[in-house]
Scaffold this motif. Structure first.
Motif, mmCIF file in Angstrom:
data_model
loop_
_atom_site.group_PDB
_atom_site.id
_atom_site.type_symbol
_atom_site.label_atom_id
_atom_site.label_comp_id
_atom_site.label_asym_id
_atom_site.label_seq_id
_atom_site.Cartn_x
_atom_site.Cartn_y
_atom_site.Cartn_z
ATOM 1 N N SER A 1 -35.453 2.817 13.714
ATOM 2 C CA SER A 1 -35.904 1.510 14.213
ATOM 3 C C SER A 1 -36.786 1.646 15.445
ATOM 4 O O SER A 1 -37.465 0.697 15.837
ATOM 5 C CB SER A 1 -34.700 0.623 14.526
ATOM 6 N N THR A 2 -36.788 2.819 16.072
ATOM 7 C CA THR A 2 -37.648 3.042 17.245
ATOM 8 C C THR A 2 -38.989 3.659 16.850
ATOM 9 O O THR A 2 -39.802 3.957 17.714
ATOM 10 C CB THR A 2 -36.949 3.965 18.252
ATOM 11 N N ALA A 3 -39.193 3.857 15.566
ATOM 12 C CA ALA A 3 -40.440 4.493 15.113
ATOM 13 C C ALA A 3 -41.656 3.657 15.497
ATOM 14 O O ALA A 3 -41.618 2.429 15.477
ATOM 15 C CB ALA A 3 -40.408 4.681 13.595
ATOM 16 N N ASN A 4 -42.725 4.339 15.852
ATOM 17 C CA ASN A 4 -44.003 3.687 16.172
ATOM 18 C C ASN A 4 -45.095 4.647 15.738
ATOM 19 O O ASN A 4 -45.208 5.743 16.278
ATOM 20 C CB ASN A 4 -44.093 3.387 17.668
ATOM 21 N N PHE A 5 -45.893 4.230 14.750
ATOM 22 C CA PHE A 5 -46.828 5.189 14.175
ATOM 23 C C PHE A 5 -47.990 4.478 13.493
ATOM 24 O O PHE A 5 -48.016 3.242 13.386
ATOM 25 C CB PHE A 5 -46.108 6.096 13.167
ATOM 26 N N SER A 6 -48.942 5.275 13.060
ATOM 27 C CA SER A 6 -50.085 4.759 12.315
ATOM 28 C C SER A 6 -50.154 5.456 10.970
ATOM 29 O O SER A 6 -49.652 6.573 10.800
ATOM 30 C CB SER A 6 -51.396 4.973 13.089
ATOM 31 N N VAL A 7 -50.786 4.770 10.024
ATOM 32 C CA VAL A 7 -50.992 5.329 8.682
ATOM 33 C C VAL A 7 -52.456 5.132 8.318
ATOM 34 O O VAL A 7 -52.978 4.017 8.446
ATOM 35 C CB VAL A 7 -50.093 4.646 7.628
ATOM 36 N N SER A 8 -53.091 6.183 7.871
ATOM 37 C CA SER A 8 -54.500 6.086 7.476
ATOM 38 C C SER A 8 -54.684 6.688 6.093
ATOM 39 O O SER A 8 -53.903 7.536 5.648
ATOM 40 C CB SER A 8 -55.400 6.807 8.486
ATOM 41 N N ALA A 9 -55.727 6.219 5.418
ATOM 42 C CA ALA A 9 -56.078 6.750 4.101
ATOM 43 C C ALA A 9 -57.583 6.675 3.952
ATOM 44 O O ALA A 9 -58.195 5.657 4.305
ATOM 45 C CB ALA A 9 -55.401 5.952 2.989
ATOM 46 N N GLN A 10 -58.178 7.737 3.397
ATOM 47 C CA GLN A 10 -59.632 7.822 3.322
ATOM 48 C C GLN A 10 -60.183 7.642 4.740
ATOM 49 O O GLN A 10 -59.755 8.301 5.664
ATOM 50 C CB GLN A 10 -60.186 6.742 2.382
ATOM 51 N N ASN A 11 -61.098 6.715 4.932
ATOM 52 C CA ASN A 11 -61.626 6.420 6.265
ATOM 53 C C ASN A 11 -61.067 5.124 6.815
ATOM 54 O O ASN A 11 -61.671 4.504 7.687
ATOM 55 C CB ASN A 11 -63.159 6.341 6.218
ATOM 56 N N TYR A 12 -59.929 4.696 6.310
ATOM 57 C CA TYR A 12 -59.370 3.408 6.701
ATOM 58 C C TYR A 12 -58.070 3.586 7.482
ATOM 59 O O TYR A 12 -57.233 4.436 7.142
ATOM 60 C CB TYR A 12 -59.091 2.551 5.465
ATOM 61 N N LEU A 13 -57.901 2.786 8.515
ATOM 62 C CA LEU A 13 -56.637 2.700 9.220
ATOM 63 C C LEU A 13 -55.832 1.580 8.582
ATOM 64 O O LEU A 13 -56.185 0.415 8.680
ATOM 65 C CB LEU A 13 -56.859 2.408 10.706
ATOM 66 N N LEU A 14 -54.736 1.948 7.902
ATOM 67 C CA LEU A 14 -53.940 0.957 7.195
ATOM 68 C C LEU A 14 -52.945 0.283 8.121
ATOM 69 O O LEU A 14 -52.783 -0.944 8.104
ATOM 70 C CB LEU A 14 -53.190 1.623 6.028
ATOM 71 N N LEU A 15 -52.274 1.073 8.942
ATOM 72 C CA LEU A 15 -51.288 0.546 9.884
ATOM 73 C C LEU A 15 -51.510 1.217 11.235
ATOM 74 O O LEU A 15 -51.731 2.427 11.301
ATOM 75 C CB LEU A 15 -49.861 0.828 9.410
#
Length: 836
Positions: free
Chosen positions: A122-136
């Protein structure tokens, strides 16, 4: 002769066969399902999510952390087993999937934060990307959730990267899907809401499913959808529930040939609807409205699903459809669309404009022109967020770059270590030299940190060594000013020191502690021009140093501020010297020299680097003048890197200033350096005629300066419309050459426009013609002079804004040109009042 009964029988057989055909669904070319953290495969419906161990060949991660829970708080659904295990990432990690068929793909990410030993998800904080896009970006999952995206994959692999926000954070994932999407599901075009017109460019957009709603019916689970989508009921989104009622006729739904299919939406969606609750009142006149919470600052693809299951006869249902206050489908008649066949599935796509509102309202209501009983229906709705100009689906700045699948080896590792060591030594030497020079020349505070153009998700990029500065990738670098230093320089943002106001915010005159005068642009938090343009301006100006480009001295991003600090330009904007102020009139020679200076700056942008930089907002308000009236191009917030060497253009959303905007770019969303050339051609006529480029107070044929000036230029009577202050003061040859240059810049098609180098050459030649009489000049008809072309300026229909289309038209201003002016229909639709 076939009997009537046999004929009806064949119709029913055909209908049943068509249902069977459509019910077979779509077979994806690519299907990857992973149950992250699970030691065994998990079956969900017809899908098999492979174990984490079996998926190890897709994953690249420095650590192997698998967690699980026996929590009973997970909702008992067919996919609940997927949430009982997870994989944890403490450092950047990536999945690389082979793609057998290019095209749009679903990316579904499953999240459920739980506690396992020392890992509190529940303390996680992160980003997710795919191809050249930032999804989260800066994502912190709460409860059970599925994030669904669709990305157009054009390469042979799809790389999905998970990156913790910092060293003390972590990322995690419970399950993952990568599945092909039917080509027909998302087409390239839609209808633009504001301005009204045709939108093209959806193929290049990454989409996030924000809402998928079944109007008038229950939830539709993935087992009852050919593409494994989930649809939720609409009751929770209705603004007033008592004005609506539900209706259901699922068996009646028909799918037309060449139109909607079950892949677009299942019959369980088209077979239910929410309609007006008119209470048998033939005079009912109200709308049914749904309200959705969305992220501001993004465009949204809104898909309406319609199926007339309520009418007993064709052509008896007419209604209006709204997105916010925009009437997007007036007098909608489904019978006419579906050739008089009731209960036929139909859908419509619309793209909204980007705005600061966090609420999106969808409404349906009775048509005002219909004599039929008042009613309106909606069967289903999908709202999908579109990536912004930075390739981001998050409010966080996207710094995603394409990843390649490389193999580590000892030689590469040694090379990296040696290279890094050498780089550190060189950087240290340069650091000491530049530190002394900078301090000696600028007298900057020791607490100022460096600006880096090397990437990252934060604009706070100071060095951990707070007592010095470091050299960035290039030799040109700006400085990060502490907020207190900016306050001191501007006398705490004294309103009497304001020298300009635009869409980004106010511009103050300031003085640094070494006596250097500066212009301080302070971003307005409510501005539509925010973080993206702030970052672009810093990145662009950190790369450039040219005498005809305004220099960036520094920036400040403390306390959620967005402040840019430039060299001070004593004589303000070119526009202020042409009209709308009490500035003395410029001579023709001064105007030519200013145009030449601006052309040199643009020519440098287009040719000074390996890839061209396209300004995208060339106008007189963005050409500044120093104490000697030397011109410098300013405001790079909308600038864009030009096409690759093997490409002809950059496909991008339309941005710019109305009146200066390249009509070809406006129509096709294809940006090239020639778009700047067109805008500069408008500036040339603005310089000559000393009037706004759009002036609705003038007679209809004179409203648009470019169109009006071109008519006079083509008839050879340009001298009839020049600034009265220049009457009789321009040599005819100089005026002729200047008019020809502007005309060539305004060619309808970019391929027919000259490069900025040729424009510069011709302006310099026009100055020579003005200063001296050149008899029998052999250069007059040389190939160096722009050749004779016959451009036709694009004629916008100013009476009907519906003929104009764009992917995303952001008017970055006409400053105060249009203040208080009653505008015609087209300009009321296309022009925003605020300036840059």
């Amino acid at each position: 002769m076939m009997g009537c009964g046999n004929f009806e029988f064949l119709i029913w057989v055909s209908f049943i066969l068509s249902l069977f055909w459509f019910s077979t669904g779509f077979t994806p070319a690519d299907q990857h399902f992973i149950d992250c953290g699970s030691p065994t495969n998990t079956t969900v419906g017809v899908r098999v999510f492979i174990s984490d161990t079996s998926a190890s060949n897709f994953l690249s991660t420095p650590q192997n952390i698998l967690v699980n829970t026996s929590s009973n708080s997970i909702t008992l659904t067919d996919d609940s087993q997927l949430y009982k295990t997870a994989r944890v990432f403490t450092k950047s990690s990536k999945y690389t999937f082979p793609i057998s068929q290019s095209g749009r793909h679903w990316i579904r990410l499953y999240f459920f934060p739980f506690v396992y030993k020392n890992y509190n998800l529940s303390t996680a904080n992160f980003s997710v990307s795919a191809q050249n896009y930032l999804l989260l970006g800066n994502f912190n999952p709460e409860g059970v959730s599925v994030k669904e995206f669709s990305v157009n994959v054009t390469s042979s692999t799809l790389v999905i990267t998970f990156t913790p926000a910092n060293n003390n954070s972590l990322a995690f994932l419970n399950a993952l899907e990568v599945v092909s999407v039917p080509d027909s599901l998302i087409t390239d075009d839609a209808t633009s809401v504001n301005p009204t017109g045709k939108f093209q460019g959806l193929f290049t957009q990454a989409l996030e499913t924000v809402f998928r709603v079944n109007m008038g019916g229950p939830s539709v689970s993935f087992e009852n959808d050919t593409l494994w989508r989930t649809w939720v009921p609409d009751q929770g989104f209705l603004v007033l529930q008592n004005v609506a009622r539900n209706y259901s006729a699922i068996p009646a739904v028909k799918y037309p040939a060449g139109g909607a299919t079950p892949d677009i939406a299942p019959a369980t969606v088209y077979g239910t609807c929410t309609e007006m609750n008119s209470l048998s009142d033939p005079n009912s006149n109200f709308n049914v409205t749904w309200e959705f919470t969305v992220d501001p600052g993004f465009q949204y693809l809104v898909r309406f699903h319609f199926c007339d299951i309520v009418s007993t006869s064709p052509y008896s249902l007419y209604f209006d459809v709204y997105i916010d206050s925009w009437l997007v489908a007036p007098d909608l008649d489904l019978s006419t669309i579906n050739l008089g066949i009731l209960a036929t599935a139909y859908y419509m796509d619309f793209v909204t404009s980007s705005n600061d509102n966090s609420k999106l309202r969808i409404s349906i209501g009775p048509s005002s022109v219909s004599k039929t009983y008042p009613n309106a229906i909606l069967n289903g709705l999908e709202i999908m967020k579109m990536n912004n100009s930075l390739g981001s689906l998050s409010g966080v700045v996207s710094m995603v770059s394409s990843s390649t699948n490389t193999k580590n080896n000892v030689g590469m590792l040694v090379g990296l270590i040696v290279g890094a060591f050498v780089a550190v030594v060189l950087a240290a030497v340069l650091f000491l030299i530049c530190r002394r020079r900078k301090r000696a020349s600028l007298g900057h505070s020791k607490t100022w940190g460096p600006f880096s153009i090397n990437g990252g998700t934060s604009l706070t990029m100071g060095s951990k060594y707070s007592n010095g500065t470091t050299l960035s990738a290039g030799s040109n670098f700006g400085y990060r000013f502490p907020f207190v230093a900016v306050q001191e320089a501007t006398n705490n943002f004294d309103e009497s020191w304001v020298i300009g106001i635009g869409g980004f915010g106010k511009v103050y005159k300031g003085t640094l502690n070494d006596g250097t005068q500066v212009a301080v642009k302070r971003g307005n938090p409510r501005s539509q021009q925010g973080l993206a343009e702030f970052r672009t301006e810093i990145e662009m100006l950190s790369q450039f140093r040219h005498r005809h480009l305004v220099s960036l001295i520094g920036y400040c991003d403390e306390k959620n501020e967005m402040i840019l600090i430039y060299e001070y330009m004593e004589n303000g904007t070119l526009k202020s010297h042409l009209y709308g102020s009490n500035q003395p009139s410029l001579s023709w020679k001064e105007r030519l020299e200013i145009c030449i200076g601006a052309a040199r700056g643009l020519h440098y942008l287009h040719t000074g680097y390996s890839k061209a930089v396209i300004h995208r907002d060339v106008k007189s308000a963005n050409i500044l003048l120093d104490e000697n009236l030397m011109a410098k191009v300013a405001d790079f917030g909308l600038s864009k890197t030009g096409p690759e060497i093997d490409q002809t253009h950059v496909s991008t959303a339309v941005k710019g200033s109305f009146g200066y905007l390249d009509p070809e770019y406006f129509r096709r969303q294809q940006l090239t350096e020639k778009s700047d050339v067109y805008s500069f051609g408008v500036v040339l006529f603005e310089v000559l005629c000393a009037r706004p480029v759009i002036d609705p107070s003038r007679p209809r044929e004179m409203v648009n300066l470019a169109e009006w000036a071109m008519k006079w230029q083509k008839t050879g009577q340009l001298e009839q419309i020049i600034d009265p202050n220049l009457a009789g003061k321009i040599k005819p040859d100089s005026l002729r050459k200047f008019g020809e240059t502007a005309e060539k810049c305004l060619a309808e098609f970019g391929v027919d426009r000259p490069p900025m180098g040729d424009v510069l050459w011709n302006l310099e030649y026009a100055l020579q013609l003005h200063e001296a009489v050149l008899q029998n000049d052999p250069e007059e008809n040389s190939t160096n002079v722009i050749g004779e072309l016959s451009p036709q300026i694009n004629n916008f229909d100013h009476a009907d804004s519906s003929t104009v289309s764009a992917a995303q038209f952001e008017v970055s201003s006409m400053d105060d040109d249009l203040s208080g002016i009653s505008m015609s229909r087209v300009f009321s639709q296309l022009v925003k009042s605020e300036g840059r």
